[in-house]
Motif scaffolding. Sequence first.
Motif, mmCIF file in Angstrom:
data_model
loop_
_atom_site.group_PDB
_atom_site.id
_atom_site.type_symbol
_atom_site.label_atom_id
_atom_site.label_comp_id
_atom_site.label_asym_id
_atom_site.label_seq_id
_atom_site.Cartn_x
_atom_site.Cartn_y
_atom_site.Cartn_z
ATOM 1 N N GLY A 107 0.821 -1.215 0.000
ATOM 2 C CA GLY A 107 0.000 0.000 0.000
ATOM 3 C C GLY A 107 0.854 1.263 0.000
ATOM 4 N N HIS A 122 -3.417 -2.436 4.945
ATOM 5 C CA HIS A 122 -3.553 -3.164 3.685
ATOM 6 C C HIS A 122 -4.441 -4.394 3.843
ATOM 7 C CE1 HIS A 122 -0.128 -5.369 5.561
ATOM 8 N NE2 HIS A 122 -0.607 -6.402 4.902
ATOM 9 N N THR A 126 -3.794 -6.298 -1.682
ATOM 10 C CA THR A 126 -2.701 -5.317 -1.778
ATOM 11 C C THR A 126 -1.358 -5.980 -1.476
ATOM 12 O OG1 THR A 126 -4.279 -4.029 -0.505
ATOM 13 C CG2 THR A 126 -2.299 -2.895 -1.193
ATOM 14 N N GLU A 150 -0.291 -8.015 -4.453
ATOM 15 C CA GLU A 150 0.124 -7.100 -5.534
ATOM 16 C C GLU A 150 1.519 -6.524 -5.266
ATOM 17 O OE1 GLU A 150 -4.342 -5.659 -6.648
ATOM 18 O OE2 GLU A 150 -2.966 -4.147 -5.835
#
Length: 388
Positions: free
Chosen positions: A99, A136, A140, A143
């Motif tokens: 994040g 987060h 997230t 990712e």
Amino acid sequence: MVPAGLYVHIPFCLAKCAYCDFVSFAGLEPLYEAYVEALLREAALVAPRWAEFSFDTLFIGGGTPTVLPVAWLEAVITACREVLHLAEGAEITVEANPGTVDFPSLRALREAGVTRLSLGIQSLRDADLALLGRLHNCQTAREAYTLARQAGFENINLDFIFGLPGQTVPQWQGVLEEALSLRPEHLSLYALTLEEGTPLEARIRRGDLPAPDEEASAAMYELAEALLGRSGYAHYEISNWARRTPADPPYGPPALACRHNLKYWRNEPYLGLGAAAHSYDGTARYANVSDPAAYIARIGQGQEAVAEREVLTPAQAMGETMMLGLRLIEGVEYAAFEARFGVPMRAVYAREMEELIQEGLLEADECGVRLTPRGRLLGNRVFAAFLP
Ligand code: SF4
């Protein structure tokens, strides 16, 4: 030159997590720029005192270093290279939280010479992340990991916490299996410790949440040891595992172990820059002022930020070498101890060693001593025995 580690503390976070009592603050954005300027100045101020040291690791931790613009982190790395002796080929780690990174920032970090990324993922279950007050979610986190790989990071650590209130062993197993499927180079798995004064501790004290279950937590640790061992990870420190590679030495920590943290566990010298950072030059240890504004003010006046300095007695230095070294799975070698202190470990700690061996917490062979699997669960009892 004497090899040493270099640590830079960034005491800022976007929000404070529910369990955290680290020196990190939310809402201090107005201080960011002055803080980075103070770091650069502190590096120059302490450089003469650390002139004989060559830093072969740099760890930028926090807090959340990645709340700062990458260009500022890059300026810190450059200062470490130019003002302090940051060695060619040094391991350079940056801690980051999902994040707070994207592809351009990760790419820029990699291009700035960062060799290792440590991602504070903590869990891959949204319910756990919400309980911990993390900003987060799992998506997230996944990712951030994918983006780090795409940005060229080939050495990634993932941090996880287990033993959460109400967490079950099968839930933890699910988290671990997903973490292992990502194939990170390194995993740090910490049992939750309830720190007084944190919102999570208050909720448990009020009875809003169940207290963490120690037996379940021990079972989670044993499960991690078994699962990671079967998945090709070497357990080299109580809470740390690194993926096995052909470059691993026949004995001791694997090649992908965190070289910076190994310095702490081996009680070797390190210099800390920033608010609340600690240093150890092999003789004395130093602690900087904790408050970021006070730190900026002190450095701004051209003074060092050291608030405490303590010269260690031989008994303290020996005790700390034992406490820290026993965190390593390899333990502490008799020969290394004697070479460093000029006295045999078995003469200094005969009684402690005998009692701990009898309790089944420590094991010894002709080379040295180390924790048993049971000792790894009850490490604090062992470490207390070596307190001077
Ligand atoms: S991100 Fe880390 S340092 Fe920051 S508040 Fe959360 S646990 Fe603490």
